[in-house]
Design a protein around this motif. Structure first.
Motif, PDB file in Angstrom:
ATOM      1  N   THR A 195       1.513  -0.998  -0.264  1.00 52.65           N
ATOM      2  CA  THR A 195      -0.085   0.124  -0.121  1.00 52.65           C
ATOM      3  C   THR A 195       1.134   1.186  -0.443  1.00 52.65           C
ATOM      4  OG1 THR A 195       0.037   0.478   2.445  1.00 52.65           O
ATOM      5  CG2 THR A 195      -2.208  -1.151   1.460  1.00 52.65           C
ATOM      6  N   GLU A 217      -4.713   7.198  -0.944  1.00 54.38           N
ATOM      7  CA  GLU A 217      -4.508   5.120  -0.768  1.00 54.38           C
ATOM      8  C   GLU A 217      -4.874   4.330  -2.229  1.00 54.38           C
ATOM      9  OE1 GLU A 217      -2.171   3.671   3.489  1.00 54.38           O
ATOM     10  OE2 GLU A 217      -4.816   2.358   2.805  1.00 54.38           O
ATOM     11  N   VAL A 242      -3.626   0.266  -3.060  1.00 57.07           N
ATOM     12  CA  VAL A 242      -3.437  -1.938  -2.896  1.00 57.07           C
ATOM     13  C   VAL A 242      -2.651  -1.980  -3.973  1.00 57.07           C
ATOM     14  CG1 VAL A 242      -3.405  -4.038  -2.299  1.00 57.07           C
ATOM     15  CG2 VAL A 242      -5.067  -1.927  -1.291  1.00 57.07           C
TER      16      VAL A 242
END
Length: 147
Positions: A29, A38, A40
């Protein structure tokens, strides 16, 4: 260009599903403010001059996750965009040995976590992955693992 590591204006890339003995996968992340927060993603990145796709995958996994793998299985090779002949090469890596991350200056904010495959796939269905190679690699790896 005649350099085999380049195609069109973009370089080929690799994305890796690194699966440990417990069945969890390496997930990263990081904050991407230009994309709104943010996200992944799986270990991976662009090929360097002279690297094969698998050499790229091995290097990226070692740098971003601090992991080396005993076994590598290709999951396929796909166009990155319609406007380039560059490809993303997907791999399943198993038989893992973990060590420290070897992040480059541009990767300093990458946080490594280990998730069950269903959790990683759920993150993909929720739109939490930044790039398309990770979800595709997870789905293809899941098929191999289930076989």
């Amino acid at each position: 260009m005649t350099d085999s590591s380049r195609r069109g204006a973009m370089r080929d890339a690799a994305v890796i599903v690194a699966r440990d003995a417990d069945g969890t996968v390496a997930v990263l992340t990081a904050e991407f403010p230009q994309h709104g927060g943010e996200y992944v993603f799986l270990p991976g990145g662009r090929r360097e001059d002279g690297e094969t796709p698998e050499e790229c995958a091995r290097r990226e996994l070692r740098e971003e996750a601090g992991v080396t793998a005993r076994t590598w299985q290709p999951l396929g090779s796909y166009a990155i965009t319609l406007n380039s002949t560059a490809r993303v090469h997907l791999y399943l890596a198993e038989g893992l040995t973990c060590g420290p991350q070897q992040l480059t200056p541009g990767e300093e904010g990458f946080t490594l976590m280990w998730w069950p495959v269903p959790d990683a796939i759920r993150a993909a269905t929720e739109g939490r992955f930044l790039l398309q190679g990770g979800p595709l690699a997870l789905l293809l790896a899941q098929q191999v693992i289930a076989a």
